[in-house]
Motif scaffolding. Structure first.
Motif, PDB file in Angstrom:
ATOM      1  N   VAL B  49       0.850  -1.183   0.000  1.00 51.30           N
ATOM      2  CA  VAL B  49       0.000   0.000   0.000  1.00 51.30           C
ATOM      3  C   VAL B  49       0.891   1.239   0.000  1.00 51.30           C
ATOM      4  CG1 VAL B  49      -1.837   1.243   1.187  1.00 51.30           C
ATOM      5  CG2 VAL B  49      -1.764  -1.252   1.302  1.00 51.30           C
ATOM      6  N   SER B  50       0.926   1.938  -1.103  1.00 51.93           N
ATOM      7  CA  SER B  50       1.758   3.138  -1.207  1.00 51.93           C
ATOM      8  C   SER B  50       1.080   4.303  -0.501  1.00 51.93           C
ATOM      9  CB  SER B  50       1.989   3.489  -2.679  1.00 51.93           C
ATOM     10  OG  SER B  50       0.754   3.875  -3.272  1.00 51.93           O
ATOM     11  N   ASP B  51       1.840   5.366  -0.242  1.00 56.75           N
ATOM     12  CA  ASP B  51       1.274   6.557   0.406  1.00 56.75           C
ATOM     13  C   ASP B  51       0.102   7.109  -0.396  1.00 56.75           C
ATOM     14  OD1 ASP B  51       3.156   6.330   2.333  1.00 56.75           O
ATOM     15  OD2 ASP B  51       4.406   8.018   1.667  1.00 56.75           O
ATOM     16  N   ARG B  52       0.311   7.145  -1.702  1.00 57.06           N
ATOM     17  CA  ARG B  52      -0.729   7.698  -2.560  1.00 57.06           C
ATOM     18  C   ARG B  52      -2.028   6.893  -2.446  1.00 57.06           C
ATOM     19  NH1 ARG B  52      -0.771  10.333  -8.201  1.00 57.06           N
ATOM     20  NH2 ARG B  52      -3.026  10.539  -8.297  1.00 57.06           N
ATOM     21  N   HIS B  53      -1.880   5.565  -2.532  1.00 57.47           N
ATOM     22  CA  HIS B  53      -3.074   4.716  -2.472  1.00 57.47           C
ATOM     23  C   HIS B  53      -3.732   4.766  -1.097  1.00 57.47           C
ATOM     24  CE1 HIS B  53      -1.484   2.304  -6.133  1.00 57.47           C
ATOM     25  NE2 HIS B  53      -2.043   3.440  -6.474  1.00 57.47           N
ATOM     26  N   LEU B  54      -2.900   4.862  -0.061  1.00 58.16           N
ATOM     27  CA  LEU B  54      -3.458   4.976   1.290  1.00 58.16           C
ATOM     28  C   LEU B  54      -4.341   6.223   1.400  1.00 58.16           C
ATOM     29  CD1 LEU B  54      -2.727   3.775   4.486  1.00 58.16           C
ATOM     30  CD2 LEU B  54      -2.202   6.206   4.563  1.00 58.16           C
ATOM     31  N   SER B  55      -3.846   7.326   0.860  1.00 51.54           N
ATOM     32  CA  SER B  55      -4.620   8.575   0.923  1.00 51.54           C
ATOM     33  C   SER B  55      -5.930   8.439   0.158  1.00 51.54           C
ATOM     34  CB  SER B  55      -3.814   9.731   0.334  1.00 51.54           C
ATOM     35  OG  SER B  55      -2.683   9.957   1.121  1.00 51.54           O
ATOM     36  N   GLU B  56      -5.853   7.773  -0.999  1.00 55.25           N
ATOM     37  CA  GLU B  56      -7.076   7.615  -1.800  1.00 55.25           C
ATOM     38  C   GLU B  56      -8.111   6.748  -1.079  1.00 55.25           C
ATOM     39  OE1 GLU B  56      -6.982   7.037  -6.085  1.00 55.25           O
ATOM     40  OE2 GLU B  56      -4.806   7.226  -5.964  1.00 55.25           O
ATOM     41  N   VAL B  57      -7.619   5.646  -0.471  1.00 56.33           N
ATOM     42  CA  VAL B  57      -8.544   4.773   0.260  1.00 56.33           C
ATOM     43  C   VAL B  57      -9.150   5.539   1.435  1.00 56.33           C
ATOM     44  CG1 VAL B  57      -8.756   2.675   1.651  1.00 56.33           C
ATOM     45  CG2 VAL B  57      -7.372   2.646  -0.425  1.00 56.33           C
ATOM     46  N   ALA B  58      -8.318   6.301   2.132  1.00 52.10           N
ATOM     47  CA  ALA B  58      -8.802   7.076   3.283  1.00 52.10           C
ATOM     48  C   ALA B  58      -9.931   8.013   2.851  1.00 52.10           C
ATOM     49  CB  ALA B  58      -7.657   7.858   3.909  1.00 52.10           C
ATOM     50  N   ALA B  59      -9.739   8.673   1.718  1.00 53.50           N
ATOM     51  CA  ALA B  59     -10.768   9.596   1.238  1.00 53.50           C
ATOM     52  C   ALA B  59     -12.071   8.855   0.956  1.00 53.50           C
ATOM     53  CB  ALA B  59     -10.268  10.320  -0.013  1.00 53.50           C
ATOM     54  N   LEU B  60     -11.952   7.659   0.341  1.00 53.69           N
ATOM     55  CA  LEU B  60     -13.151   6.873   0.036  1.00 53.69           C
ATOM     56  C   LEU B  60     -13.882   6.442   1.306  1.00 53.69           C
ATOM     57  CD1 LEU B  60     -11.752   4.640  -2.856  1.00 53.69           C
ATOM     58  CD2 LEU B  60     -13.610   6.305  -3.071  1.00 53.69           C
ATOM     59  N   LEU B  61     -13.128   6.252   2.387  1.00 60.19           N
ATOM     60  CA  LEU B  61     -13.736   5.792   3.641  1.00 60.19           C
ATOM     61  C   LEU B  61     -14.031   6.947   4.590  1.00 60.19           C
ATOM     62  CD1 LEU B  61     -11.562   2.597   4.292  1.00 60.19           C
ATOM     63  CD2 LEU B  61     -13.721   2.779   3.061  1.00 60.19           C
ATOM     64  N   GLU B  62     -13.823   8.166   4.092  1.00 58.12           N
ATOM     65  CA  GLU B  62     -14.074   9.368   4.898  1.00 58.12           C
ATOM     66  C   GLU B  62     -13.257   9.369   6.191  1.00 58.12           C
ATOM     67  OE1 GLU B  62     -18.318   9.655   5.224  1.00 58.12           O
ATOM     68  OE2 GLU B  62     -18.564   9.822   3.067  1.00 58.12           O
ATOM     69  N   MET B  63     -11.993   8.994   6.039  1.00 57.23           N
ATOM     70  CA  MET B  63     -11.042   9.054   7.150  1.00 57.23           C
ATOM     71  C   MET B  63      -9.884   9.960   6.724  1.00 57.23           C
ATOM     72  SD  MET B  63     -10.787   4.936   7.846  1.00 57.23           S
ATOM     73  CE  MET B  63      -9.792   4.925   9.334  1.00 57.23           C
ATOM     74  N   THR B  64      -9.102  10.433   7.694  1.00 57.21           N
ATOM     75  CA  THR B  64      -7.883  11.133   7.308  1.00 57.21           C
ATOM     76  C   THR B  64      -6.827  10.063   6.983  1.00 57.21           C
ATOM     77  OG1 THR B  64      -6.936  11.168   9.519  1.00 57.21           O
ATOM     78  CG2 THR B  64      -8.425  13.002   8.922  1.00 57.21           C
ATOM     79  N   PRO B  65      -5.862  10.429   6.126  1.00 57.75           N
ATOM     80  CA  PRO B  65      -4.789   9.464   5.838  1.00 57.75           C
ATOM     81  C   PRO B  65      -4.089   9.004   7.116  1.00 57.75           C
ATOM     82  CG  PRO B  65      -4.688  11.283   4.282  1.00 57.75           C
ATOM     83  CD  PRO B  65      -5.721  11.653   5.307  1.00 57.75           C
ATOM     84  N   ALA B  66      -3.894   9.897   8.074  1.00 59.81           N
ATOM     85  CA  ALA B  66      -3.210   9.529   9.323  1.00 59.81           C
ATOM     86  C   ALA B  66      -4.005   8.486  10.099  1.00 59.81           C
ATOM     87  CB  ALA B  66      -2.974  10.766  10.183  1.00 59.81           C
ATOM     88  N   GLU B  67      -5.335   8.661  10.113  1.00 56.42           N
ATOM     89  CA  GLU B  67      -6.180   7.678  10.815  1.00 56.42           C
ATOM     90  C   GLU B  67      -6.046   6.295  10.178  1.00 56.42           C
ATOM     91  OE1 GLU B  67     -10.399   8.959  12.515  1.00 56.42           O
ATOM     92  OE2 GLU B  67     -10.036   9.772  10.513  1.00 56.42           O
ATOM     93  N   LEU B  68      -6.135   6.275   8.854  1.00 53.81           N
ATOM     94  CA  LEU B  68      -6.058   4.979   8.174  1.00 53.81           C
ATOM     95  C   LEU B  68      -4.657   4.389   8.305  1.00 53.81           C
ATOM     96  CD1 LEU B  68      -7.592   2.855   6.539  1.00 53.81           C
ATOM     97  CD2 LEU B  68      -6.844   4.012   4.448  1.00 53.81           C
ATOM     98  N   ASP B  69      -3.637   5.252   8.292  1.00 53.51           N
ATOM     99  CA  ASP B  69      -2.272   4.747   8.442  1.00 53.51           C
ATOM    100  C   ASP B  69      -2.048   4.177   9.844  1.00 53.51           C
ATOM    101  OD1 ASP B  69       0.089   4.123   7.232  1.00 53.51           O
ATOM    102  OD2 ASP B  69       1.084   6.021   7.688  1.00 53.51           O
ATOM    103  N   SER B  70      -2.743   4.741  10.836  1.00 57.52           N
ATOM    104  CA  SER B  70      -2.597   4.205  12.191  1.00 57.52           C
ATOM    105  C   SER B  70      -3.175   2.795  12.263  1.00 57.52           C
ATOM    106  CB  SER B  70      -3.270   5.118  13.221  1.00 57.52           C
ATOM    107  OG  SER B  70      -4.673   4.920  13.239  1.00 57.52           O
ATOM    108  N   VAL B  71      -4.108   2.491  11.387  1.00 59.39           N
ATOM    109  CA  VAL B  71      -4.641   1.122  11.284  1.00 59.39           C
ATOM    110  C   VAL B  71      -3.677   0.263  10.468  1.00 59.39           C
ATOM    111  CG1 VAL B  71      -6.528  -0.292  10.400  1.00 59.39           C
ATOM    112  CG2 VAL B  71      -7.025   1.916  11.481  1.00 59.39           C
ATOM    113  N   ALA B  72      -3.274   0.790   9.305  1.00 59.39           N
ATOM    114  CA  ALA B  72      -2.427   0.020   8.380  1.00 59.39           C
ATOM    115  C   ALA B  72      -1.121  -0.409   9.043  1.00 59.39           C
ATOM    116  CB  ALA B  72      -2.141   0.844   7.125  1.00 59.39           C
ATOM    117  N   THR B  73      -0.490   0.526   9.750  1.00 58.69           N
ATOM    118  CA  THR B  73       0.825   0.218  10.322  1.00 58.69           C
ATOM    119  C   THR B  73       0.734  -0.665  11.553  1.00 58.69           C
ATOM    120  OG1 THR B  73       0.719   2.278  11.597  1.00 58.69           O
ATOM    121  CG2 THR B  73       1.890   2.354   9.496  1.00 58.69           C
ATOM    122  N   PHE B  74      -0.462  -0.844  12.071  1.00 60.38           N
ATOM    123  CA  PHE B  74      -0.634  -1.680  13.262  1.00 60.38           C
ATOM    124  C   PHE B  74      -0.542  -3.165  12.913  1.00 60.38           C
ATOM    125  CE2 PHE B  74      -2.899  -3.610  16.834  1.00 60.38           C
ATOM    126  CZ  PHE B  74      -2.394  -2.891  17.909  1.00 60.38           C
TER     127      PHE B  74
END
Lengths: 434, 165
Positions: B49-74
């Motif tokens: 999952v690249s940074d770019r794709h993470l941001s796009e997924v976050a937008a689709l899920l109405e989350m901030t990239p940081a929120e989704l990254d806190s899940v992804a990196t866990f």
């Protein structure tokens, strides 16, 4: 003959590895428990499960009926509730739930439907670790088959009861097996454990009443409903009801899983079922039920593996999947491996666990490498006394201290020898295949 | 990684994938609850999952990239960096340790020249440690991609590697 069924959980496992499909499962008596349950009231189901003295098989041993009973009912209670299956089997040396998920997926589905009916939940989740690829495929398929026969979905078998099951694959992290962290994971948040109270039964998934049960625990439910609490109580060799999927790994002749009466003696599992140790290996001690259980030493091998008896020897049943420590492996090395696991899997939320476990790991690594110092054992003992459930947020760190505390007691001489001789006495065999 | 492949991984998510993620969010009820599934879907297509794709997924899920990254990196199995064509998950927990996992790791290092966390120069394998795989009665155990292997021994391990090009 059905009345004499003594190993209900594994009775429908077919030789050859494939699970029964919905038709095969029905022919073997499957979904009869559900049919009967739907003629009962939810209260009557909970009463029967309570009477059966079914206790949690995931490690905690909490009475299942009491857990269900804690869900608020009546006119003022929230309508939305959830049943969640903890299929996130990641406790070191535990492999029992995998067998049930892969080989009896319809038993799992039937168990979920009855249990959801008992707490009147219309949505259930089965939270499966991602590595259990086959289990996820088979559960998903079984749920679809059940739906096609009217066992799932709207108005199940004309009862008016409706249920949807979601099979959720985790992203992989041990702490997700902690029930409140599991709920947080399902909500799509960073899966940290939650503060209690409130208990999940009051405020769980999305703030609604939720029950989280282990796979093996729930798989007993259809059988309790079909055959009754008295039959279930008669299966065990102790005050609590049922069988247990005991397992054994390590240098035994026949590693594996066996469904045996709850309360079967540890020595019987080791000698009769696992066939004893392989030639050339001696069993010095065992971890009786996963990485979070205290060592049981040879002198105590006649202990019955039930909730009460295991306490008496300073340990617990845990998952009931036993690992043998043989004489060719170093106890300190084993502890180092265990504490590496716990330090890595700590979620990092509370300081004692986040800082304490890596400290423990580093000390054990140093001792194992021959760089231990005089005060190290006191520092380890301090962690054991400090990382208990009053000072940590969840049970991960206290679990991590169970094997360490018992090892400091029982393997004291080996620890001291490492420090005194500045080397691991097992150095020659420590890193080999055998 | 070839330039064309690199470009693909840096490009925006295709419409089809975006639709699939939207469907996951719909199915989950609460959009953010589809996070792990959505990240895994992206990973299935791109390997990580690249940074770019993470941001796009976050937008689709109405989350901030940081929120989704806190899940992804866990999670141990969401990869935020590129991995090889095949991922070896070698169990490093205690039952496998007793049964020789250290020797298995040493052999993998000898054959592939990589330590846990590393990828071979030819991009064929990434070696990662994994917690207890629940295959303890067949320890030592590992997975390669979605396939499980147990009762590993020196000859068997080499033969398994041969099957992945």
């Amino acid at each position: 003959m059905e009345k004499q069924l003594t190993a209900p959980l594994t009775a429908m496992i077919q030789p050859g590895g494939m699970p029964l499909d919905v038709t095969g499962y029905e022919h073997a008596g499957g979904y009869q428990g559900l049919r009967k349950a739907l003629t009962m009231t939810p209260e009557a189901i909970i009463a029967e499960v309570k009477r059966s003295k079914l206790r949690g098989r995931g490690g905690g041993g909490f009475p299942t009926g009491r857990k269900w009973e804690a869900v608020p009912t009546g006119p003022g209670a929230p309508r939305q509730r959830y049943l969640v299956v903890n299929a996130d089997e990641m406790e070191p040396c535990s492999f029992k739930d995998r067998l049930l998920l892969e080989r009896t997926p319809h038993q799992m589905i039937e168990a979920v439907i009855i249990s959801a009916f008992a707490i009147q939940a219309d949505t259930a989740y089965i939270f499966v670790r991602a590595e259990y690829v086959l289990a996820i495929q088979r559960l998903t398929r079984a749920a679809a088959e059940a739906q096609s026969r009217g066992y799932l979905g709207a108005d199940i078998l004309g009862s008016g009861f409706t249920l949807t099951i979601h099979v959720h694959a985790s992203g992989g992290r041990y702490i997700c097996g902690e029930s409140s962290a599991l709920l947080t994971a399902l909500e799509g948040r960073r899966p940290l454990p939650r503060s209690r109270p409130p208990r999940s039964a009051m405020s769980g998934l999305w703030g609604k009443p939720s029950v989280v049960n282990n796979v093996e625990t729930l798989c007993n439910v259809p059988h309790i409903i079909t055959r009754g609490a008295d039959w279930f109580l008669g299966l065990s060799r102790c005050a609590d009801g049922g069988t247990k999927l005991y397992g054994m790994s390590g240098r035994v002749k026949r590693p594996g899983l066996w469904e045996l009466p709850l309360g079967t003696a540890l020595i019987e599992i080791l000698e009769e079922h696992a066939g004893g140790m392989q030639p050339g290996y001696e069993c010095r001690a065992v971890l009786p039920g996963g990485g979070s259980t205290a060592f049981v030493m040879r002198d105590d091998f006649d202990v019955a593996m039930d909730f009460t008896s295991m306490r008496k020897v300073g340990s617990s049943v845990g998952t009931g999947n036993i690992l043998a420590l043989d004489d060719r492996r170093c106890p300190v090395g084993m502890l180092h491996n265990l504490e590496h696991f716990f330090a890595q899997e700590s979620c990092g939320w509370c300081t004692p666990c986040r800082d304490g476990l890596p400290w423990v790991e580093r000390i054990l690594a140093a001792i194992e490498a021959g760089e231990g110092e005089a005060g190290d054992l006191d520092t380890l003992a301090h962690h054991v006394s400090f990382l208990h459930s009053d000072s940590t947020f969840c049970d991960l760190a206290p679990g991590a201290m169970a094997p360490l505390g018992s090892a400091l007691k029982h393997f004291r001489a080996e620890f001291e020898q490492h420090i005194r001789e500045k080397r691991c006495p097992w150095h020659d065999t420590a890193e080999g295949w055998a | 990684m070839s330039t064309a492949e690199q470009d693909r991984k840096e490009a925006p998510l295709e419409a089809g994938l975006r639709q699939e993620i939207a469907a996951l969010a719909q199915h989950a009820g609460h959009k953010r609850a589809a996070g792990t599934d959505a990240l895994k879907l992206v990973q299935k297509h791109f390997g990580y999952v690249s940074d770019r794709h993470l941001s796009e997924v976050a937008a689709l899920l109405e989350m901030t990239p940081a929120e989704l990254d806190s899940v992804a990196t866990f999670y141990n199995l969401i990869f935020r960096r590129p991995v090889g064509r095949h991922v070896i998950l070698l169990c490093d927990s205690v039952a496998c340790w007793v049964m020789g996992a250290t020797a298995a790791r040493a052999q993998l290092h000898e054959r592939l020249g990589i330590h846990p966390g590393e990828t071979t120069a030819d991009g064929r394998f990434t070696l990662l440690p994994i917690v207890c795989l629940g295959h303890c009665d067949h320890a030592p155990a590992m997975m390669i991609d979605e396939n499980q292997y147990g009762d590993l021994d020196p000859a068997g391990l080499d033969a398994i590697l041969e099957g992945y090009k």
